[in-house]
Design a protein around this motif. Sequence first.
Motif, PDB file in Angstrom:
ATOM      1  N   GLY A  56     -10.333   1.435  -2.646  1.00  0.00           N
ATOM      2  CA  GLY A  56     -11.633   0.797  -2.733  1.00  0.00           C
ATOM      3  C   GLY A  56     -11.670  -0.536  -2.009  1.00  0.00           C
ATOM      4  O   GLY A  56     -12.605  -0.847  -1.309  1.00  0.00           O
ATOM      5  N   GLU A  57     -10.556  -1.306  -2.141  1.00  0.00           N
ATOM      6  CA  GLU A  57     -10.476  -2.613  -1.482  1.00  0.00           C
ATOM      7  C   GLU A  57     -10.465  -2.468   0.027  1.00  0.00           C
ATOM      8  O   GLU A  57     -10.999  -3.299   0.750  1.00  0.00           O
ATOM      9  N   ALA A  58      -9.831  -1.385   0.494  1.00  0.00           N
ATOM     10  CA  ALA A  58      -9.663  -1.205   1.938  1.00  0.00           C
ATOM     11  C   ALA A  58     -10.956  -0.788   2.606  1.00  0.00           C
ATOM     12  O   ALA A  58     -11.121  -0.944   3.806  1.00  0.00           O
ATOM     13  N   SER A  59     -11.901  -0.234   1.833  1.00  0.00           N
ATOM     14  CA  SER A  59     -13.113   0.298   2.484  1.00  0.00           C
ATOM     15  C   SER A  59     -14.275  -0.655   2.368  1.00  0.00           C
ATOM     16  O   SER A  59     -14.183  -1.720   1.780  1.00  0.00           O
ATOM     17  N   LEU A 109      -7.907   1.836  -6.704  1.00  0.00           N
ATOM     18  CA  LEU A 109      -8.347   0.452  -6.509  1.00  0.00           C
ATOM     19  C   LEU A 109      -8.027  -0.038  -5.093  1.00  0.00           C
ATOM     20  O   LEU A 109      -8.867  -0.633  -4.425  1.00  0.00           O
ATOM     21  N   LEU A 110      -6.799   0.236  -4.646  1.00  0.00           N
ATOM     22  CA  LEU A 110      -6.380  -0.188  -3.302  1.00  0.00           C
ATOM     23  C   LEU A 110      -7.285   0.430  -2.237  1.00  0.00           C
ATOM     24  O   LEU A 110      -7.693  -0.221  -1.287  1.00  0.00           O
ATOM     25  N   ALA A 114       0.814  -1.222   0.000  1.00  0.00           N
ATOM     26  CA  ALA A 114       0.000   0.000   0.000  1.00  0.00           C
ATOM     27  C   ALA A 114       0.847   1.271   0.000  1.00  0.00           C
ATOM     28  O   ALA A 114       0.353   2.340  -0.340  1.00  0.00           O
TER      29      ALA A 114
END
Length: 242
Positions: free
Chosen positions: A239-242, A236-237, A221
């Motif tokens: 989005g994945e984290a939330s 994208l990262l 990250a």
Amino acid sequence: MTTLAILTAAGSGTRLGRDLPKALVALAGFPLVVHAARRLAASGVVDSLVVTCPAGLDVAVRDVVAQDPHVDVPVRVVEGGATRQASVAAGLALAAPGDDVVLVHDAARPLAPPLLVRRVVEAVRAGHGAVVPGLPVTDTVKRVVPVPAAGGLGVERVVETPDRAELRAVQTPQGFDRALLERAHAQGAARARAEGRAATDDAGLVEALGEAAYVVPGEEAAMKITTERDLQVAALLLGEAS
Ligand code: CTP
Ligand code: MG
């Protein structure tokens, strides 16, 4: 004793090619420098923040960073220099007497997670004077030199293939014993004046002193945003984290 974080945001972002400096480019609605400052503050191990900014943008940068409700540590803003090294030196000049650990972090790595900040500070406080996060390198890397008369084909000659297992791609935040970083920058400034060459990384200045630098595990990250594609990967990262 306290930890100062210098957040470098004075670059122009030429390779990103926007009409505003990279640190002020938005990711999911917030400037990159705000994302980075939030994560430094959320680590719980940073006592104050100095942000380096492009000439003439000190008020704009102070407004977005210091007024963000998630940045709950004191924020100062200083105009950066012509190189990253000069910008870090300008930030370091604002260290307070009690600051014994200094982190240097790039706004270009907006998603470096709080746990990485803690990992680096912990290693410095455990007695390692210069600490950088690093990830194993997945590509095979070659050292090359130019070939005279390559004929426009972009041909270079391979000098060496280092053992990949020994290589690390390093990130920020990098953490330092304050006195060691000051010594490294003093020598680095003298070398930049003599040779017209600046370092791209603060640990490199420590190594040039002949002092040891150490690597702790990095985080995907903490990726660096250089191009539009990197900005899309960061979105994208996030989005994945939330
Ligand atoms: N930086 C800085 N002062 C400079 C140059 C760079 O504070 N004179 C900062 C950038 O703001 C960035 C970090 O150093 O957070 C790493 O630099 P880089 O990724 O190269 O950013 P830019 O220099 O802005 O981008 P470019 O090289 O594409 O112009
Ligand atoms: Mg640059």
